[in-house]
Design an enzyme around this catalytic site. Structure first.
Site, PDB file in Angstrom:
ATOM      1  N   ASN A   1     -27.092  16.850   8.213  1.00  0.00           N
ATOM      2  CA  ASN A   1     -28.470  17.303   8.033  1.00  0.00           C
ATOM      3  C   ASN A   1     -29.008  16.609   6.789  1.00  0.00           C
ATOM      4  OD1 ASN A   1     -30.893  18.602   7.679  1.00  0.00           O
ATOM      5  ND2 ASN A   1     -30.034  20.657   7.461  1.00  0.00           N
TER       6      ASN A   1
ATOM      7  N   ARG B   1     -29.061  16.785  12.730  1.00  0.00           N
ATOM      8  CA  ARG B   1     -30.035  17.853  12.856  1.00  0.00           C
ATOM      9  C   ARG B   1     -31.427  17.273  12.585  1.00  0.00           C
ATOM     10  NH1 ARG B   1     -32.989  21.497   8.621  1.00  0.00           N
ATOM     11  NH2 ARG B   1     -33.880  23.044  10.017  1.00  0.00           N
TER      12      ARG B   1
ATOM     13  N   HIS C   1     -35.735  26.577  14.312  1.00  0.00           N
ATOM     14  CA  HIS C   1     -34.439  27.269  14.359  1.00  0.00           C
ATOM     15  C   HIS C   1     -33.870  27.342  15.777  1.00  0.00           C
ATOM     16  CE1 HIS C   1     -36.246  29.497  10.710  1.00  0.00           C
ATOM     17  NE2 HIS C   1     -35.460  28.534  10.254  1.00  0.00           N
TER      18      HIS C   1
ATOM     19  N   GLY D   1     -33.993  34.509   7.126  1.00  0.00           N
ATOM     20  CA  GLY D   1     -33.437  33.895   5.927  1.00  0.00           C
ATOM     21  C   GLY D   1     -34.563  33.489   5.004  1.00  0.00           C
ATOM     22  N   ASN D   2     -34.353  32.445   4.224  1.00  0.00           N
ATOM     23  CA  ASN D   2     -35.460  31.935   3.412  1.00  0.00           C
ATOM     24  C   ASN D   2     -36.578  31.437   4.322  1.00  0.00           C
ATOM     25  OD1 ASN D   2     -36.600  31.282   0.804  1.00  0.00           O
ATOM     26  ND2 ASN D   2     -36.343  29.149   1.409  1.00  0.00           N
TER      27      ASN D   2
ATOM     28  N   ARG E   1     -42.853  31.297   2.278  1.00  0.00           N
ATOM     29  CA  ARG E   1     -43.921  31.049   3.244  1.00  0.00           C
ATOM     30  C   ARG E   1     -44.639  32.348   3.589  1.00  0.00           C
ATOM     31  NH1 ARG E   1     -39.816  27.931   6.973  1.00  0.00           N
ATOM     32  NH2 ARG E   1     -39.466  26.035   5.734  1.00  0.00           N
TER      33      ARG E   1
ATOM     34  N   GLY F   1     -29.337  34.160   6.673  1.00  0.00           N
ATOM     35  CA  GLY F   1     -29.039  34.760   5.380  1.00  0.00           C
ATOM     36  C   GLY F   1     -29.288  36.250   5.269  1.00  0.00           C
TER      37      GLY F   1
ATOM     38  N   GLU G   1     -25.207  26.582  13.189  1.00  0.00           N
ATOM     39  CA  GLU G   1     -25.982  25.466  13.716  1.00  0.00           C
ATOM     40  C   GLU G   1     -25.179  24.165  13.692  1.00  0.00           C
ATOM     41  OE1 GLU G   1     -30.412  26.037  12.339  1.00  0.00           O
ATOM     42  OE2 GLU G   1     -29.076  26.973  10.890  1.00  0.00           O
TER      43      GLU G   1
END
Length: 392
Positions: free
Chosen positions: A7, A88, A177, A205-206, A236, A326, A379
């Site tokens: 990634n 990814r 995701h 998660g974040n 966000r 997370g 993932e």
């Protein structure tokens, strides 16, 4: 086969090497601050972490060190032992609906997707070229976060905007995701012994997104044209009235790009709490009675609960709810509060079962209207599996 999942970010490179189909993790690591000074990398091998400070002027240098670590730690004897590299990729636009072997045709088409994720896709492309240069004889595969959501129908992915915007410019819901949602669906189907499940997966998660999945097909997902839409996240905003953007532009004399930057990087848990985007810091603040931390968590939980209720209706009644990523895997109080907010659906958490972090477990009470599970996502393994299937 030995498959490397990677990634590439703008200044980072994460990797995990798997033995597939045994799905055994051999080594993993991350290269950080590539091209910006004070760079270093961390390797995790046999339960131990090794950190090395090195000059990483670009991704090709990082790949060079990566290969040296694989050989130096005797994870492989030579480059001939590497069977494939899976990359990814955040956004595949409207044309990539599945993972694909990377070749000249792929690269030509992928260049048309850069504009859909200008912060991510150029970095992925840089990583692809670095690995292709270093490993010219090893097959490379692109695995897209958006691909799983391409199974949505037109009435599920279109916005109420001029139809020509989609025809001309690809304006539509893409989600994100997807690799995680697909992994969790596959896992929970195996756990419950069914391939026709109606699943509401909460990747919290974040960055967060929910997904309504019916027998492996996505009906809807909370993220939209970009990962900014949907539920409240670490930094966000999630869903907001778009009229806020020109309003704030005038009030604070900002450009559109600056306001979007605020919505992406200064909102969510961070913006509401004024403390942090990290849920652990939020929970610490809650324990101390910090009202804004309490408010931030409540707003996040309410936004997740609203999507669960909507998706349960969309599915005509879900079979199972899953929490992952997370917060989904580790935040006991967040899972508890989310389910409390959808108690009208007959959902109930068992407090003792819910006292778990990062482990797969049934957490619902026996008299819950449907089972609720924690399912840790992977993932990287999904990327390796896709790569294996395409090259074997």
């Amino acid at each position: 086969m030995k498959i490397l999942s990677v990634n590439a970010g703008s200044s980072s490179l994460k990797f995990t090497l798997f033995e597939v189909p045994e799905n055994k993790e051999l080594i993993s690591g991350i290269f950080e601050k590539i091209g910006i000074g004070n760079s270093f990398y961390t390797i995790k091998l046999n339960g131990e972490k090794i950190r090395r400070e090195v000059d990483l002027k670009d991704h090709s240098v990082a790949v060079k060190y990566l290969i040296e670590e694989l050989i130096g730690n005797k994870v492989i004897d030579s480059l001939d032992d590497l069977d494939g590299v899976g990359h990814r990729i955040v956004h595949g636009g409207p044309n990539f609906s599945e993972s694909m072997i990377i070749n000249d045709e792929f690269l030509k088409e992928f260049n048309n997707c850069i504009e859909f994720a200008p912060l991510h896709n150029p970095a992925h492309l840089t990583g692809i070229h670095a690995f292709m240069d270093a490993l010219p004889n090893v097959p490379q595969v692109g695995v897209f976060d958006t691909a799983f959501h391409q199974s949505m129908k037109e009435e599920e992915y279109l916005y109420g905007v001029p139809y020509e915007w989609n025809e001309k410019y690809g304006v539509r819901r893409y989600g994100a995701h997807g690799t995680s949602h697909r992994y969790v669906y596959k896992t929970i189907s195996e756990v419950m012994g069914r391939d026709d499940l109606k699943v509401i997966n909460c990747h919290i998660g974040n960055g967060s997104s929910l997904c309504a999945i019916d027998s492996g097909r996505v009906l809807h997902t909370s993220m939209g044209f970009t990962p900014l839409a949907g539920v409240i996240m670490g930094t966000r905003s999630g869903d907001v009235d778009p009229s806020i953007i020109p309003f704030i532009m005038k009030k604070e004399n900002k450009t559109c790009e600056q306001v979007l930057d605020d919505l992406n990087k200064k909102s969510g848990l961070l913006g509401i709490s004024g403390v942090s985007s990290d849920s652990r810091d939020i929970e610490d603040g809650m324990a101390k009675g910090d009202e804004r931390c309490i408010l931030a968590n409540e707003l996040l939980c309410r936004s997740v609960a609203n999507y669960i209720a909507m998706y349960n209706n969309l599915l005509g009644g879900a079979d199972v709810i899953t929490f992952t990523a997370g917060l989904g895997e580790k935040s006991i109080i967040t899972r508890q509060r989310v389910i409390e907010l959808v108690a009208s659906l007959g959902l109930k958490i068992d407090e003792e079962r819910n006292n778990v972090r990062g482990e797969q477990r049934l957490i619902s009470a026996d008299d819950s209207s449907m089972p609720i599970y924690v399912v840790p996502t992977n993932e990287e393994l999904m990327i390796a599996s896709d790569t294996y299937e395409l090259i074997k």
